[in-house]
Design a protein around this motif. Sequence first.
Motif, PDB file in Angstrom:
ATOM      1  N   VAL A  62       9.428  11.327  44.479  1.00  0.00           N
ATOM      2  CA  VAL A  62       8.095  11.741  44.919  1.00  0.00           C
ATOM      3  C   VAL A  62       7.970  11.613  46.428  1.00  0.00           C
ATOM      4  CG1 VAL A  62       5.630  11.209  44.780  1.00  0.00           C
ATOM      5  CG2 VAL A  62       7.046  11.131  42.704  1.00  0.00           C
ATOM      6  N   GLN A  63       8.457  10.497  46.968  1.00  0.00           N
ATOM      7  CA  GLN A  63       8.374  10.275  48.408  1.00  0.00           C
ATOM      8  C   GLN A  63       9.249  11.267  49.173  1.00  0.00           C
ATOM      9  OE1 GLN A  63       9.179   6.238  49.534  1.00  0.00           O
ATOM     10  NE2 GLN A  63       8.890   6.604  51.726  1.00  0.00           N
ATOM     11  N   ALA A  64      10.430  11.583  48.634  1.00  0.00           N
ATOM     12  CA  ALA A  64      11.322  12.534  49.307  1.00  0.00           C
ATOM     13  C   ALA A  64      10.713  13.925  49.366  1.00  0.00           C
ATOM     14  CB  ALA A  64      12.670  12.580  48.590  1.00  0.00           C
ATOM     15  N   LEU A  65      10.033  14.323  48.292  1.00  0.00           N
ATOM     16  CA  LEU A  65       9.490  15.674  48.225  1.00  0.00           C
ATOM     17  C   LEU A  65       8.166  15.827  48.957  1.00  0.00           C
ATOM     18  CD1 LEU A  65      10.249  16.483  44.475  1.00  0.00           C
ATOM     19  CD2 LEU A  65      11.371  17.476  46.481  1.00  0.00           C
ATOM     20  N   THR A  66       7.500  14.728  49.227  1.00  0.00           N
ATOM     21  CA  THR A  66       6.148  14.825  49.799  1.00  0.00           C
ATOM     22  C   THR A  66       6.043  14.315  51.224  1.00  0.00           C
ATOM     23  OG1 THR A  66       5.581  12.670  48.818  1.00  0.00           O
ATOM     24  CG2 THR A  66       5.048  14.644  47.541  1.00  0.00           C
ATOM     25  N   THR A  67       7.130  13.841  51.802  1.00  0.00           N
ATOM     26  CA  THR A  67       7.055  13.311  53.166  1.00  0.00           C
ATOM     27  C   THR A  67       8.002  14.065  54.091  1.00  0.00           C
ATOM     28  OG1 THR A  67       8.763  11.655  52.695  1.00  0.00           O
ATOM     29  CG2 THR A  67       6.465  11.008  52.357  1.00  0.00           C
ATOM     30  N   GLN A  68       7.664  14.073  55.388  1.00  0.00           N
ATOM     31  CA  GLN A  68       8.511  14.588  56.459  1.00  0.00           C
ATOM     32  C   GLN A  68       8.930  16.043  56.253  1.00  0.00           C
ATOM     33  OE1 GLN A  68      11.753  12.004  57.497  1.00  0.00           O
ATOM     34  NE2 GLN A  68      10.549  10.160  57.306  1.00  0.00           N
ATOM     35  N   ASN A  69       8.047  16.860  55.709  1.00  0.00           N
ATOM     36  CA  ASN A  69       8.305  18.298  55.575  1.00  0.00           C
ATOM     37  C   ASN A  69       9.618  18.591  54.848  1.00  0.00           C
ATOM     38  OD1 ASN A  69       5.938  19.123  56.962  1.00  0.00           O
ATOM     39  ND2 ASN A  69       6.949  18.816  58.928  1.00  0.00           N
ATOM     40  N   PHE A  70       9.904  17.841  53.806  1.00  0.00           N
ATOM     41  CA  PHE A  70      11.155  18.021  53.078  1.00  0.00           C
ATOM     42  C   PHE A  70      11.273  19.438  52.519  1.00  0.00           C
ATOM     43  CE2 PHE A  70      13.996  17.724  49.444  1.00  0.00           C
ATOM     44  CZ  PHE A  70      15.034  16.960  49.937  1.00  0.00           C
ATOM     45  N   GLY A  71      10.173  19.979  52.027  1.00  0.00           N
ATOM     46  CA  GLY A  71      10.198  21.342  51.493  1.00  0.00           C
ATOM     47  C   GLY A  71      10.576  22.361  52.544  1.00  0.00           C
ATOM     48  N   LEU A  72      10.074  22.186  53.767  1.00  0.00           N
ATOM     49  CA  LEU A  72      10.409  23.109  54.857  1.00  0.00           C
ATOM     50  C   LEU A  72      11.885  23.005  55.214  1.00  0.00           C
ATOM     51  CD1 LEU A  72       9.588  25.121  57.063  1.00  0.00           C
ATOM     52  CD2 LEU A  72       8.984  23.159  58.502  1.00  0.00           C
ATOM     53  N   TYR A  73      12.408  21.796  55.273  1.00  0.00           N
ATOM     54  CA  TYR A  73      13.824  21.615  55.581  1.00  0.00           C
ATOM     55  C   TYR A  73      14.695  22.238  54.486  1.00  0.00           C
ATOM     56  CZ  TYR A  73      11.759  18.037  58.608  1.00  0.00           C
ATOM     57  OH  TYR A  73      10.987  17.366  59.530  1.00  0.00           O
ATOM     58  N   PHE A  74      14.278  22.079  53.249  1.00  0.00           N
ATOM     59  CA  PHE A  74      15.003  22.667  52.123  1.00  0.00           C
ATOM     60  C   PHE A  74      15.009  24.189  52.245  1.00  0.00           C
ATOM     61  CE2 PHE A  74      15.781  24.032  47.818  1.00  0.00           C
ATOM     62  CZ  PHE A  74      16.645  23.078  47.308  1.00  0.00           C
ATOM     63  N   LEU A  75      13.877  24.760  52.581  1.00  0.00           N
ATOM     64  CA  LEU A  75      13.780  26.214  52.742  1.00  0.00           C
ATOM     65  C   LEU A  75      14.647  26.694  53.903  1.00  0.00           C
ATOM     66  CD1 LEU A  75      12.491  28.903  51.940  1.00  0.00           C
ATOM     67  CD2 LEU A  75      10.585  28.369  53.467  1.00  0.00           C
ATOM     68  N   ASN A  76      14.640  25.945  55.005  1.00  0.00           N
ATOM     69  CA  ASN A  76      15.491  26.312  56.143  1.00  0.00           C
ATOM     70  C   ASN A  76      16.963  26.362  55.741  1.00  0.00           C
ATOM     71  OD1 ASN A  76      13.284  26.462  57.860  1.00  0.00           O
ATOM     72  ND2 ASN A  76      13.559  24.410  58.697  1.00  0.00           N
ATOM     73  N   SER A  77      17.397  25.369  54.986  1.00  0.00           N
ATOM     74  CA  SER A  77      18.794  25.339  54.549  1.00  0.00           C
ATOM     75  C   SER A  77      19.110  26.508  53.618  1.00  0.00           C
ATOM     76  CB  SER A  77      19.106  24.011  53.847  1.00  0.00           C
ATOM     77  OG  SER A  77      19.167  22.948  54.768  1.00  0.00           O
ATOM     78  N   ILE A  78      18.167  26.829  52.736  1.00  0.00           N
ATOM     79  CA  ILE A  78      18.371  27.956  51.829  1.00  0.00           C
ATOM     80  C   ILE A  78      18.512  29.253  52.614  1.00  0.00           C
ATOM     81  CG2 ILE A  78      17.225  29.418  50.124  1.00  0.00           C
ATOM     82  CD1 ILE A  78      18.395  27.072  48.801  1.00  0.00           C
TER      83      ILE A  78
END
Length: 280
Positions: A62-78
Amino acid sequence: MSRNRSARSLSTTFRYVALVAGALVMVTPFIYMVSTSFKAQAYVLTFPPQFIPDPATTDNYVQALTTQNFGLYFLNSIVVSVIATAASVLVSSMMAYAFARFRFPGRELIFRILLLGLIVPAMMLIIPQFILAKQLHLLDSLLGLIVFYTAGTLALNTFLLRGFFESIPWELDQAMQVDGAGAWTRYWRLALPLAKPALATATIFTFLSCWDEFAWALTIINTPEHLTLPVAIQLFQGQNATQWGLVFAASLIAVIPVIIVFLVFQRYFVQGLTAGAVKG
């Protein structure tokens, strides 16, 4: 006879034991990472290590997915990995087809110069790549990652694909030439469909290379919004202590796209092993 059977049985047993031992050595760190990702920080460094977390928690995910723009970083890598992989496989397949099917002056020399990219360590190229990226105004951008990821994987992909294209019988090309097919038609409608096993291999290797790359992304990216996942996971490490449960949870999430790509393209690889180009 009985001695031969006993020897074969002993040899088979030894091989199985060796394989199981090797598998355990390889799998144990991954199992421990999965286990730790479900532990609270207070239970991470307990001794002896617990492979079954007690108590188990999903707070790290939960903390990994909701903090520090993790979703944006994941999208950038994709975005970076998919575009770079597609571009690299497309360009390298065209280059490999040209090296395999066309005869032109300096063909082998050019191919050998291209293969120099396989023997030069990537870290030695960081400084010249940085200077080139600065001159091309590609610093601190996803485009800068895509361009250099694509260029960095062309040599290996071209080497792999050329060998496969050369194994395709010339008679198939000649048959299409008789029907009036040009070079592009033969490449697109003949070579690529038959090269699915090699293309799948190149795609897996390229995507994995782009997805996991850390040094170049760390070198040229300064804006937080442009970070990719490997660099972003580093942000989960504190100055005084590392939250290993959080780091492992983020790492496991990062592994998911790699597993998906492997499973998707492995199917084509297996099909290619059992299907020949020419059936008699």
